[in-house]
Design a protein around this motif. Structure first.
Motif, PDB file in Angstrom:
ATOM      1  N   TYR A   1       0.882  -1.209  -0.021  1.00 66.94           N
ATOM      2  CA  TYR A   1      -0.058   0.101  -0.010  1.00 66.94           C
ATOM      3  C   TYR A   1       1.039   1.360  -0.007  1.00 66.94           C
ATOM      4  N   LEU A   2       2.167   1.154  -0.040  1.00 65.60           N
ATOM      5  CA  LEU A   2       2.840   2.447  -0.163  1.00 65.60           C
ATOM      6  C   LEU A   2       2.806   3.335  -1.092  1.00 65.60           C
ATOM      7  N   ASN A   3       1.888   2.959  -2.213  1.00 62.74           N
ATOM      8  CA  ASN A   3       1.504   3.851  -3.279  1.00 62.74           C
ATOM      9  C   ASN A   3       0.443   4.739  -2.910  1.00 62.74           C
TER      10      ASN A   3
ATOM     11  N   ARG B   1       5.327  13.030  11.104  1.00 64.12           N
ATOM     12  CA  ARG B   1       6.199  12.741   9.994  1.00 64.12           C
ATOM     13  C   ARG B   1       5.661  11.880   9.135  1.00 64.12           C
ATOM     14  N   LEU B   2       5.710  11.744   8.111  1.00 63.70           N
ATOM     15  CA  LEU B   2       5.229  10.786   7.147  1.00 63.70           C
ATOM     16  C   LEU B   2       6.558  10.294   6.195  1.00 63.70           C
ATOM     17  N   TYR B   3       6.709   9.357   6.179  1.00 61.03           N
ATOM     18  CA  TYR B   3       8.104   8.881   5.418  1.00 61.03           C
ATOM     19  C   TYR B   3       7.527   7.894   4.298  1.00 61.03           C
ATOM     20  N   ASP B   4       8.203   8.096   3.044  1.00 67.23           N
ATOM     21  CA  ASP B   4       7.830   7.562   1.870  1.00 67.23           C
ATOM     22  C   ASP B   4       7.850   5.973   2.023  1.00 67.23           C
ATOM     23  N   PHE B   5       8.935   5.476   2.943  1.00 69.04           N
ATOM     24  CA  PHE B   5       8.991   4.119   3.057  1.00 69.04           C
ATOM     25  C   PHE B   5       7.827   3.401   4.007  1.00 69.04           C
ATOM     26  N   GLY B   6       6.845   4.136   4.173  1.00 64.74           N
ATOM     27  CA  GLY B   6       5.768   3.599   4.857  1.00 64.74           C
ATOM     28  C   GLY B   6       5.758   3.662   6.399  1.00 64.74           C
ATOM     29  N   VAL B   7       6.378   4.568   7.114  1.00 66.50           N
ATOM     30  CA  VAL B   7       6.287   4.865   8.471  1.00 66.50           C
ATOM     31  C   VAL B   7       5.764   6.169   8.441  1.00 66.50           C
ATOM     32  N   VAL B   8       4.687   6.229   9.420  1.00 70.50           N
ATOM     33  CA  VAL B   8       3.758   7.380  10.077  1.00 70.50           C
ATOM     34  C   VAL B   8       4.097   7.634  11.629  1.00 70.50           C
TER      35      VAL B   8
ATOM     36  N   GLU C   1      -4.509  -1.484   5.540  1.00 65.13           N
ATOM     37  CA  GLU C   1      -3.105  -1.215   5.050  1.00 65.13           C
ATOM     38  C   GLU C   1      -2.213  -0.999   6.114  1.00 65.13           C
ATOM     39  N   ILE C   2      -2.510  -1.203   7.346  1.00 63.22           N
ATOM     40  CA  ILE C   2      -1.560  -0.917   8.756  1.00 63.22           C
ATOM     41  C   ILE C   2      -1.045  -2.374   9.113  1.00 63.22           C
ATOM     42  N   ASP C   3       0.215  -2.284   9.002  1.00 59.29           N
ATOM     43  CA  ASP C   3       0.697  -3.610   9.495  1.00 59.29           C
ATOM     44  C   ASP C   3       1.093  -3.562  10.991  1.00 59.29           C
ATOM     45  N   SER C   4       1.467  -2.250  11.438  1.00 59.31           N
ATOM     46  CA  SER C   4       1.717  -2.111  13.053  1.00 59.31           C
ATOM     47  C   SER C   4       1.456  -0.787  13.580  1.00 59.31           C
ATOM     48  N   CYS C   5       1.139  -0.658  14.837  1.00 64.54           N
ATOM     49  CA  CYS C   5       1.193   0.716  15.599  1.00 64.54           C
ATOM     50  C   CYS C   5       1.598   0.384  16.718  1.00 64.54           C
ATOM     51  N   SER C   6       2.725   1.022  17.455  1.00 65.21           N
ATOM     52  CA  SER C   6       3.292   0.887  18.428  1.00 65.21           C
ATOM     53  C   SER C   6       3.453   2.256  19.256  1.00 65.21           C
TER      54      SER C   6
END
Length: 77
Positions: free
Chosen positions: A13-15, A33-40, A57-62
């Motif tokens: 879902y990175l696109n 921050r919102l990083y192009d490699f999929g980290v928010v 679309e979310i793999d994890s939230c910590s």
């Protein structure tokens, strides 16, 4: 109470990061921050964290952990 969180977006879902960011904002996330490699990185009310994980679309939230180092001249422990 607000918590700082780190969210990982699934690779396929990175696109769609812009759309995902909009969904997260609608859930109450203040994006820092919102990083192009999929980290928010953001801040959200603790009771709303479970909503984030309902998105496919979310793999994890910590929770972001803070580390405090002693000053350089402090005694060793």
């Amino acid at each position: 109470m607000k918590k700082n969180v780190i969210i990982t977006v699934a690779e396929q879902y990175l696109n769609c990061l812009g759309d995902i960011a909009d969904k997260l904002r609608a859930d109450g996330l203040h994006i820092k921050r919102l990083y192009d490699f999929g980290v928010v990185v953001g801040e959200i009310e603790e009771k709303k964290i479970d909503r984030i994980l309902t998105h496919k679309e979310i793999d994890s939230c910590s929770e972001e952990k803070k580390i405090q180092l002693p000053p350089p001249d402090a005694d060793e422990q």
